[in-house]
Design a protein around this motif. Structure first.
Motif, PDB file in Angstrom:
ATOM      1  N   SER A  30       0.689  -1.333  -0.102  1.00 20.92           N
ATOM      2  CA  SER A  30      -0.059  -0.158   0.002  1.00 20.92           C
ATOM      3  C   SER A  30       0.832   1.207   0.079  1.00 20.92           C
ATOM      4  O   SER A  30       0.074   2.231  -0.236  1.00 20.92           O
ATOM      5  N   ARG A  31       2.267   1.025   0.080  1.00 20.65           N
ATOM      6  CA  ARG A  31       3.214   2.433   0.087  1.00 20.65           C
ATOM      7  C   ARG A  31       3.944   2.213  -1.050  1.00 20.65           C
ATOM      8  O   ARG A  31       4.915   3.031  -1.270  1.00 20.65           O
ATOM      9  N   CYS A  32       3.600   1.420  -1.940  1.00 25.64           N
ATOM     10  CA  CYS A  32       4.442   1.392  -3.385  1.00 25.64           C
ATOM     11  C   CYS A  32       3.501   1.777  -4.379  1.00 25.64           C
ATOM     12  O   CYS A  32       2.483   1.409  -4.592  1.00 25.64           O
ATOM     13  N   ASP A  33       4.446   2.704  -5.308  1.00 21.86           N
ATOM     14  CA  ASP A  33       3.894   2.771  -6.634  1.00 21.86           C
ATOM     15  C   ASP A  33       3.981   1.557  -7.270  1.00 21.86           C
ATOM     16  O   ASP A  33       5.099   1.034  -7.300  1.00 21.86           O
ATOM     17  N   MET A  34       3.119   1.283  -8.024  1.00 25.30           N
ATOM     18  CA  MET A  34       3.095   0.008  -8.806  1.00 25.30           C
ATOM     19  C   MET A  34       2.918   0.351 -10.564  1.00 25.30           C
ATOM     20  O   MET A  34       2.116   1.028 -10.807  1.00 25.30           O
ATOM     21  N   ALA A  35       3.889  -0.310 -11.305  1.00 16.31           N
ATOM     22  CA  ALA A  35       3.844  -0.325 -12.609  1.00 16.31           C
ATOM     23  C   ALA A  35       3.670  -1.376 -13.512  1.00 16.31           C
ATOM     24  O   ALA A  35       4.076  -2.574 -12.959  1.00 16.31           O
ATOM     25  N   TRP A  36       3.392  -1.285 -14.603  1.00 21.66           N
ATOM     26  CA  TRP A  36       3.495  -2.270 -15.688  1.00 21.66           C
ATOM     27  C   TRP A  36       4.610  -1.978 -16.850  1.00 21.66           C
ATOM     28  O   TRP A  36       4.521  -0.852 -17.318  1.00 21.66           O
ATOM     29  N   PHE A  37       5.331  -3.125 -17.030  1.00 19.19           N
ATOM     30  CA  PHE A  37       6.187  -2.676 -18.207  1.00 19.19           C
ATOM     31  C   PHE A  37       5.910  -3.817 -19.011  1.00 19.19           C
ATOM     32  O   PHE A  37       5.539  -4.827 -18.764  1.00 19.19           O
ATOM     33  N   HIS A 100       9.468   1.274  -4.238  1.00 22.30           N
ATOM     34  CA  HIS A 100       9.364   1.468  -2.770  1.00 22.30           C
ATOM     35  C   HIS A 100      10.365   2.720  -2.453  1.00 22.30           C
ATOM     36  O   HIS A 100      11.114   2.600  -1.393  1.00 22.30           O
ATOM     37  N   GLY A 101      10.105   3.687  -3.023  1.00 20.67           N
ATOM     38  CA  GLY A 101      10.753   5.057  -2.723  1.00 20.67           C
ATOM     39  C   GLY A 101      12.457   5.022  -3.379  1.00 20.67           C
ATOM     40  O   GLY A 101      12.944   6.060  -3.044  1.00 20.67           O
ATOM     41  N   ARG A 102      12.509   4.297  -4.138  1.00 20.73           N
ATOM     42  CA  ARG A 102      13.913   4.348  -4.863  1.00 20.73           C
ATOM     43  C   ARG A 102      14.086   5.827  -5.431  1.00 20.73           C
ATOM     44  O   ARG A 102      15.141   6.381  -5.724  1.00 20.73           O
ATOM     45  N   GLY A 103      12.951   6.019  -6.126  1.00 18.49           N
ATOM     46  CA  GLY A 103      13.070   7.443  -6.920  1.00 18.49           C
ATOM     47  C   GLY A 103      13.331   7.273  -8.147  1.00 18.49           C
ATOM     48  O   GLY A 103      14.173   6.340  -8.449  1.00 18.49           O
ATOM     49  N   GLY A 104      13.025   8.153  -9.105  1.00 19.19           N
ATOM     50  CA  GLY A 104      13.651   8.292 -10.546  1.00 19.19           C
ATOM     51  C   GLY A 104      12.344   8.592 -11.265  1.00 19.19           C
ATOM     52  O   GLY A 104      11.286   8.481 -10.887  1.00 19.19           O
ATOM     53  N   GLY A 105      12.516   8.584 -12.648  1.00 15.90           N
ATOM     54  CA  GLY A 105      11.649   8.799 -13.658  1.00 15.90           C
ATOM     55  C   GLY A 105      10.615   7.524 -13.479  1.00 15.90           C
ATOM     56  O   GLY A 105      11.290   6.284 -13.369  1.00 15.90           O
ATOM     57  N   ILE A 106       9.148   7.625 -13.837  1.00 13.52           N
ATOM     58  CA  ILE A 106       8.291   6.409 -13.706  1.00 13.52           C
ATOM     59  C   ILE A 106       8.439   5.213 -14.895  1.00 13.52           C
ATOM     60  O   ILE A 106       8.223   4.293 -14.895  1.00 13.52           O
ATOM     61  N   ALA A 107       9.177   5.971 -15.961  1.00 14.19           N
ATOM     62  CA  ALA A 107       9.169   5.253 -17.306  1.00 14.19           C
ATOM     63  C   ALA A 107      10.841   4.462 -17.054  1.00 14.19           C
ATOM     64  O   ALA A 107      10.940   3.659 -18.112  1.00 14.19           O
ATOM     65  N   GLU A 108      11.637   4.753 -16.154  1.00 16.41           N
ATOM     66  CA  GLU A 108      13.011   4.007 -16.078  1.00 16.41           C
ATOM     67  C   GLU A 108      12.855   2.849 -15.204  1.00 16.41           C
ATOM     68  O   GLU A 108      12.564   2.850 -14.049  1.00 16.41           O
ATOM     69  N   PRO A 109      13.058   1.559 -15.870  1.00 19.69           N
ATOM     70  CA  PRO A 109      13.211   0.626 -15.192  1.00 19.69           C
ATOM     71  C   PRO A 109      14.362   0.655 -13.840  1.00 19.69           C
ATOM     72  O   PRO A 109      13.824  -0.051 -12.711  1.00 19.69           O
ATOM     73  N   LEU A 110      15.102   1.415 -13.807  1.00 17.35           N
ATOM     74  CA  LEU A 110      15.748   1.376 -12.648  1.00 17.35           C
ATOM     75  C   LEU A 110      15.403   2.090 -11.435  1.00 17.35           C
ATOM     76  O   LEU A 110      15.676   2.004 -10.117  1.00 17.35           O
TER      77      LEU A 110
END
Length: 125
Positions: A30-37, A100-110
Protein backbone atom coordinates in the motif's frame (compact mmCIF):
# COMPACT_ATOMS: atom_id res chain seq x y z
CA UNK A 1 11.12 -12.37 0.79
CA UNK A 2 9.49 -10.13 -1.77
CA UNK A 3 7.45 -11.74 -4.50
CA UNK A 4 5.49 -10.26 -7.36
CA UNK A 5 3.50 -12.86 -9.27
CA UNK A 6 1.84 -11.95 -12.56
CA UNK A 7 -0.99 -13.88 -14.18
CA UNK A 8 -3.59 -13.49 -16.88
CA UNK A 9 -1.48 -13.48 -20.00
CA UNK A 10 -2.33 -15.52 -23.06
CA UNK A 11 -3.12 -15.54 -26.75
CA UNK A 12 -5.80 -13.18 -28.02
CA UNK A 13 -6.91 -11.91 -31.40
CA UNK A 14 -6.54 -8.32 -32.55
CA UNK A 15 -9.22 -6.21 -30.94
CA UNK A 16 -9.59 -8.53 -28.00
CA UNK A 17 -9.11 -7.96 -24.29
CA UNK A 18 -7.09 -9.39 -21.43
CA UNK A 19 -6.80 -8.63 -17.76
CA UNK A 20 -3.44 -9.05 -16.09
CA UNK A 21 -3.01 -9.39 -12.34
CA UNK A 22 0.04 -9.01 -10.14
CA UNK A 23 -0.12 -10.11 -6.53
CA UNK A 24 2.59 -8.96 -4.17
CA UNK A 25 3.90 -10.34 -0.90
CA UNK A 26 6.71 -9.44 1.46
CA UNK A 27 6.59 -5.69 0.87
CA UNK A 28 4.46 -2.76 2.05
CA UNK A 29 2.26 -2.88 -1.02
CA UNK A 30 0.00 0.00 0.00
CA UNK A 31 3.06 2.28 0.17
CA UNK A 32 4.46 1.32 -3.23
CA UNK A 33 3.84 2.88 -6.59
CA UNK A 34 3.09 -0.02 -8.93
CA UNK A 35 3.84 -0.17 -12.63
CA UNK A 36 3.51 -2.42 -15.64
CA UNK A 37 6.24 -2.73 -18.23
CA UNK A 38 6.46 -4.89 -21.32
CA UNK A 39 9.23 -6.29 -23.43
CA UNK A 40 8.91 -7.43 -27.02
CA UNK A 41 11.42 -9.86 -28.54
CA UNK A 42 14.67 -8.09 -29.31
CA UNK A 43 13.61 -4.85 -27.63
CA UNK A 44 14.16 -3.15 -24.32
CA UNK A 45 11.74 -3.04 -21.43
CA UNK A 46 9.04 -0.43 -22.14
CA UNK A 47 6.91 1.45 -19.63
CA UNK A 48 3.18 0.80 -19.94
CA UNK A 49 1.40 2.27 -16.91
CA UNK A 50 1.77 3.29 -13.29
CA UNK A 51 -0.58 3.77 -10.38
CA UNK A 52 0.52 5.71 -7.34
CA UNK A 53 0.49 4.10 -3.89
CA UNK A 54 -2.40 6.33 -2.84
CA UNK A 55 -4.45 5.32 -5.91
CA UNK A 56 -4.73 9.05 -6.64
CA UNK A 57 -2.99 9.26 -9.99
CA UNK A 58 -2.33 6.99 -12.94
CA UNK A 59 0.03 7.41 -15.86
CA UNK A 60 0.11 5.70 -19.24
CA UNK A 61 2.43 5.38 -22.18
CA UNK A 62 1.04 7.12 -25.24
CA UNK A 63 0.88 3.78 -27.06
CA UNK A 64 -1.71 2.39 -24.64
CA UNK A 65 -3.59 5.49 -23.53
CA UNK A 66 -7.32 5.04 -23.94
CA UNK A 67 -7.01 1.27 -24.33
CA UNK A 68 -5.46 0.08 -21.05
CA UNK A 69 -6.53 0.77 -17.49
CA UNK A 70 -4.35 0.21 -14.42
CA UNK A 71 -5.97 -0.28 -11.04
CA UNK A 72 -5.10 -1.67 -7.63
CA UNK A 73 -6.68 -3.30 -4.63
CA UNK A 74 -4.59 -2.60 -1.56
CA UNK A 75 -6.67 -5.02 0.51
CA UNK A 76 -5.61 -7.83 -1.84
CA UNK A 77 -2.05 -6.56 -2.51
CA UNK A 78 -2.89 -6.78 -6.21
CA UNK A 79 -2.45 -4.49 -9.18
CA UNK A 80 -4.35 -5.04 -12.41
CA UNK A 81 -3.94 -4.09 -16.04
CA UNK A 82 -7.12 -4.22 -18.09
CA UNK A 83 -6.11 -4.28 -21.74
CA UNK A 84 -8.56 -3.63 -24.54
CA UNK A 85 -8.51 -3.10 -28.29
CA UNK A 86 -5.35 -5.15 -28.37
CA UNK A 87 -3.00 -4.86 -31.32
CA UNK A 88 -0.20 -7.15 -32.54
CA UNK A 89 2.30 -4.53 -31.38
CA UNK A 90 1.09 -5.10 -27.80
CA UNK A 91 2.69 -8.54 -27.92
CA UNK A 92 5.41 -9.13 -25.36
CA UNK A 93 6.20 -10.24 -21.84
CA UNK A 94 4.41 -8.04 -19.32
CA UNK A 95 6.08 -7.37 -15.99
CA UNK A 96 4.81 -5.68 -12.87
CA UNK A 97 7.20 -3.62 -10.81
CA UNK A 98 7.14 -1.97 -7.39
CA UNK A 99 8.73 1.34 -6.46
CA UNK A 100 9.31 1.51 -2.74
CA UNK A 101 10.88 4.93 -2.72
CA UNK A 102 13.98 4.43 -4.83
CA UNK A 103 12.96 7.46 -6.85
CA UNK A 104 13.53 8.31 -10.48
CA UNK A 105 11.51 8.64 -13.62
CA UNK A 106 8.43 6.45 -13.76
CA UNK A 107 9.35 5.12 -17.20
CA UNK A 108 12.87 4.18 -16.12
CA UNK A 109 13.24 0.52 -15.11
CA UNK A 110 16.01 1.37 -12.63
CA UNK A 111 13.45 3.30 -10.58
CA UNK A 112 11.83 0.08 -9.43
CA UNK A 113 12.96 -2.01 -6.51
CA UNK A 114 11.13 -5.25 -7.27
CA UNK A 115 9.98 -7.10 -10.38
CA UNK A 116 7.78 -10.04 -11.20
CA UNK A 117 8.77 -12.89 -13.47
CA UNK A 118 6.53 -11.75 -16.31
CA UNK A 119 3.54 -13.10 -18.19
CA UNK A 120 3.36 -13.56 -21.96
CA UNK A 121 0.78 -11.68 -23.98
CA UNK A 122 0.45 -12.57 -27.66
CA UNK A 123 -1.91 -10.71 -29.96
CA UNK A 124 -2.53 -12.42 -33.28
CA UNK A 125 -3.36 -10.49 -36.42
Amino acid sequence: QVQLVESGGGLVQTGGSLRLSCTASGLPFSRCDMAWFRQAPGKGREFVALIEWSDTNTYYADAVKGRFIISRDNTENTVYLQMGSLKPEDTGVYYCAADHGRGGGIAEPLTYDYWGQGTQVTVSS
